[in-house]
Design an enzyme around this catalytic site. Sequence first.
Site, short mmCIF file in Angstrom:
data_model
loop_
_atom_site.label_atom_id
_atom_site.label_comp_id
_atom_site.label_asym_id
_atom_site.label_seq_id
_atom_site.Cartn_x
_atom_site.Cartn_y
_atom_site.Cartn_z
N GLY A 210 7.47 6.06 25.95
CA GLY A 210 8.13 5.54 27.25
C GLY A 210 8.19 4.24 27.33
O GLY A 210 7.75 3.35 26.44
N ASN A 211 7.74 3.45 28.53
CA ASN A 211 7.30 2.51 28.64
C ASN A 211 6.32 2.10 29.87
O ASN A 211 6.35 3.50 30.64
CB ASN A 211 8.72 1.23 28.64
CG ASN A 211 9.22 1.86 30.20
OD1 ASN A 211 9.49 1.93 30.92
ND2 ASN A 211 10.28 2.02 29.48
N ARG A 212 6.00 0.55 30.35
CA ARG A 212 5.12 0.47 31.64
C ARG A 212 5.82 0.31 32.75
O ARG A 212 4.87 -0.01 33.31
CB ARG A 212 4.17 -0.35 31.39
CG ARG A 212 2.94 -0.87 30.20
CD ARG A 212 2.17 -1.56 30.14
NE ARG A 212 1.65 -1.78 28.50
CZ ARG A 212 1.04 -0.88 28.20
NH1 ARG A 212 0.51 0.06 28.66
NH2 ARG A 212 0.32 -0.92 27.12
#
Length: 410
Positions: A210-212
Amino acid sequence: MSVLQGARIVVGVAGGIAAYKAADLVSKLVQAGALVDVILTAHAREFVTPLTFGALSQRPVWADLWEPTGMAAARHIELAAAAQALLVAPATANTIARLAHGLADDMLAAVALATTAPLLIAPAMEHHMLQHPATQANLALLAARGAHIIPPETGRLASGEIGTGRLPETATLLGALRQVVGRGGDLAGRRVVVTAGGTQEALDPVRYIGNRSSGRQGFALAEAARDRGAQVTLIAGATALPTPYGVTRIDALTAAAMRAAVLAACVEADALVMSAAVADFTPIAVAEHKIKKREVASSDGADLVLRLQRTPDILADLDAVRAQYPGLIRVGFAAETREVAAAGRDKLARKGLDLVVANDVSQPDSGFGSATNTVTLFHKDGRTEALPSLPKTAVAAHIWDAVVALLAQR
Ligand code: C5P
């Protein structure tokens, strides 16, 4: 600037236990810059006092149409004329019945009859009273006449029972007012699609890449478009944010799901703003079972090797099938940690975009999770607009200003 800045809002409070929540609503409306006139029914005054609301609105509170000075009687026509929206929150079964049948037996009912402003009704009551055919018929009658019924929420009621009949959160009521007050804005009649949040690409049943991205900028964009009259489809990846009132939300957790959702939603849209952080790579295969430390075969010294493939670029794909989306304005984001300007310009050309919003996500006040963003807008006509650090709501306003200008040129 909030669509509620300087707006004349009349809040009618009827006699239900949720009346105390109307105090928070009035407070938030005043903070948003609205001029709020509060009307309490006689039964509401059993629960809350005019002083509570007068202190919050810093304006006279209207409670008794028949008070001896005649001021209220004269004032109800003035209020009705000045109102940009009349919200009844909470609306009890009794007040809903009075409004549905055109009674004018108190200040609130008289203003509701005399005003041509949109009427918003937020029913809140015990669930059997809400479900009663009489209440449902009264609500249907009001809706047929153009009233906006804000659906009551399900949960614990004052009786202790679980059911439908709770007054929605203040944020929901504010969202409904913002949509109604902004309905004639410069995006009225436009359909816009906004993507928000990050995607999650599964590695196995419990893990993902995923990412932030928090989704905050995208949700701010969706709300801002709604407040300017647009019909908004919000395609959300991973985010903890609540769905803004009046916005159609589609959840799309993976890059592939987001691509399908965007392609479908854009068919009749005027603009697409891709603020989502879409994964550029996804695992070639998803493990059927949780990957176990001990079972991973260690080749070339690595403990675990993940094999990834590129995801299709949604924005670039839309450019390739431009004929299917005639006139669609496309806005992309460039979240970078270095050489932001070069990346922004490059994306504009490579993906055939109308506008690129570039930000340096390595800065503490910019990008993922923060309430502010420092962005540079790269327009397709060559102009560059470097904006100062601004709340994400203000960044959203700048982006829609640019889209409105592009729509006018189409
Ligand atoms: O090329 P890059 O991923 O940096 O571009 C970012 C922009 O492209 C964002 O607007 C993002 O939403 C969009 N994008 C996309 N499809 C992808 C990856 C990114 O539309 N697979």
